[in-house]
Design a protein around this motif. Structure first.
Motif, PDB file in Angstrom:
ATOM      1  N   GLY A  29      93.257  75.391 -91.876  1.00 56.27           N
ATOM      2  CA  GLY A  29      93.138  74.969 -93.434  1.00 56.27           C
ATOM      3  C   GLY A  29      93.738  73.531 -93.453  1.00 56.27           C
ATOM      4  N   ASP A  30      94.043  73.122 -94.645  1.00 57.79           N
ATOM      5  CA  ASP A  30      94.493  71.873 -94.744  1.00 57.79           C
ATOM      6  C   ASP A  30      95.688  72.011 -95.861  1.00 57.79           C
ATOM      7  OD1 ASP A  30      92.956  69.931 -93.228  1.00 57.79           O
ATOM      8  OD2 ASP A  30      91.299  70.792 -94.347  1.00 57.79           O
ATOM      9  N   VAL A  31      96.748  71.089 -95.967  1.00 59.34           N
ATOM     10  CA  VAL A  31      97.731  71.209 -96.784  1.00 59.34           C
ATOM     11  C   VAL A  31      97.609  69.901 -97.615  1.00 59.34           C
ATOM     12  CG1 VAL A  31     100.376  71.125 -96.846  1.00 59.34           C
ATOM     13  CG2 VAL A  31      99.123  72.558 -95.251  1.00 59.34           C
ATOM     14  N   TYR A  32      97.932  69.975 -98.944  1.00 58.46           N
ATOM     15  CA  TYR A  32      97.606  68.976 -99.688  1.00 58.46           C
ATOM     16  C   TYR A  32      98.861  68.738-100.760  1.00 58.46           C
ATOM     17  CZ  TYR A  32      92.740  69.310 -99.140  1.00 58.46           C
ATOM     18  OH  TYR A  32      91.342  68.866 -98.618  1.00 58.46           O
ATOM     19  N   VAL A  43      97.353  66.007 -96.854  1.00 58.51           N
ATOM     20  CA  VAL A  43      98.524  65.440 -96.178  1.00 58.51           C
ATOM     21  C   VAL A  43      98.391  65.740 -94.563  1.00 58.51           C
ATOM     22  CG1 VAL A  43     100.996  65.464 -95.712  1.00 58.51           C
ATOM     23  CG2 VAL A  43      99.904  65.767 -98.051  1.00 58.51           C
ATOM     24  N   PHE A  44      98.172  66.842 -94.222  1.00 60.12           N
ATOM     25  CA  PHE A  44      97.863  67.246 -92.662  1.00 60.12           C
ATOM     26  C   PHE A  44      97.011  68.544 -92.671  1.00 60.12           C
ATOM     27  CE2 PHE A  44     102.193  67.714 -93.761  1.00 60.12           C
ATOM     28  CZ  PHE A  44     102.467  69.041 -93.944  1.00 60.12           C
ATOM     29  N   LEU A  76      98.605  69.484 -88.047  1.00 63.90           N
ATOM     30  CA  LEU A  76      97.611  68.470 -87.685  1.00 63.90           C
ATOM     31  C   LEU A  76      97.305  67.391 -88.227  1.00 63.90           C
ATOM     32  CD1 LEU A  76      95.026  71.394 -86.914  1.00 63.90           C
ATOM     33  CD2 LEU A  76      96.846  70.675 -85.579  1.00 63.90           C
ATOM     34  N   ASP A  77      96.917  66.429 -87.589  1.00 71.94           N
ATOM     35  CA  ASP A  77      96.571  65.048 -88.048  1.00 71.94           C
ATOM     36  C   ASP A  77      95.459  65.333 -89.027  1.00 71.94           C
ATOM     37  OD1 ASP A  77      94.731  62.584 -87.921  1.00 71.94           O
ATOM     38  OD2 ASP A  77      96.697  61.621 -87.648  1.00 71.94           O
ATOM     39  N   PRO A  78      95.287  64.697 -90.241  1.00 71.14           N
ATOM     40  CA  PRO A  78      94.217  65.161 -91.217  1.00 71.14           C
ATOM     41  C   PRO A  78      92.854  64.595 -90.567  1.00 71.14           C
ATOM     42  CG  PRO A  78      95.726  63.632 -92.274  1.00 71.14           C
ATOM     43  CD  PRO A  78      96.218  64.106 -90.816  1.00 71.14           C
ATOM     44  N   ALA A  79      92.912  63.369 -89.714  1.00 69.82           N
ATOM     45  CA  ALA A  79      91.480  62.682 -89.263  1.00 69.82           C
ATOM     46  C   ALA A  79      91.311  63.336 -88.080  1.00 69.82           C
ATOM     47  CB  ALA A  79      91.844  61.191 -89.266  1.00 69.82           C
ATOM     48  N   LEU A  84     100.491  67.368 -84.645  1.00 72.84           N
ATOM     49  CA  LEU A  84     101.560  66.290 -85.268  1.00 72.84           C
ATOM     50  C   LEU A  84     102.867  66.422 -84.486  1.00 72.84           C
ATOM     51  CD1 LEU A  84     100.951  65.973 -88.901  1.00 72.84           C
ATOM     52  CD2 LEU A  84     100.159  64.258 -87.101  1.00 72.84           C
ATOM     53  N   GLU A  85     103.469  65.495 -83.910  1.00 71.01           N
ATOM     54  CA  GLU A  85     104.795  65.647 -83.375  1.00 71.01           C
ATOM     55  C   GLU A  85     105.708  65.086 -84.381  1.00 71.01           C
ATOM     56  OE1 GLU A  85     105.282  64.760 -79.273  1.00 71.01           O
ATOM     57  OE2 GLU A  85     103.424  65.353 -78.514  1.00 71.01           O
ATOM     58  N   THR A  86     105.481  64.155 -85.092  1.00 65.67           N
ATOM     59  CA  THR A  86     106.192  63.597 -86.363  1.00 65.67           C
ATOM     60  C   THR A  86     105.169  63.438 -87.608  1.00 65.67           C
ATOM     61  OG1 THR A  86     105.714  61.189 -85.614  1.00 65.67           O
ATOM     62  CG2 THR A  86     107.662  62.282 -84.767  1.00 65.67           C
TER      63      THR A  86
END
Length: 92
Positions: A29-32, A43-44, A76-79, A84-86
């Motif tokens: 999923g995604d986080v907003y 956001v990611f 995860l990077d959203p795009a 993601l590491e940072t």
């Protein structure tokens, strides 16, 4: 289902297999972010994996179970959907 043992068995079946086989769950999923009077912003991304199995716990009694589980989750990077590491907060 009226006894505590029946209720526990039914609950255990929602999370694992009663025969001791491994069960795998995966989610994505995604986080907003959200702020008053602002639109939601993605956001990611988020993905996770859980592997578990249920075993009877003879020490605790004939109607007891132990849930053995391991889990990993990744932001995860959203795009690109790369892990993601940072992460840097969005500019205000």
């Amino acid at each position: 289902m009226t006894t505590p043992a029946e209720l526990l068995r039914s609950f255990a079946r929602t999370r694992a297999s009663l025969d001791g086989e491994e069960v795998t769950y995966w989610w994505s999923g995604d986080v907003y972010s959200w702020a008053p009077d602002e639109p939601y912003q993605r956001v990611f991304g988020f993905e996770g994996l859980n592997v578990s199995r249920l075993v009877q716990d003879a020490e605790a009694g004939p109607d007891a179970y132990r849930l053995l589980t391991r889990e990993a989750a990744f932001y995860l990077d959203p795009a690109t959907r790369e892990i993601l590491e940072t992460w840097q907060d969005l500019p205000v």
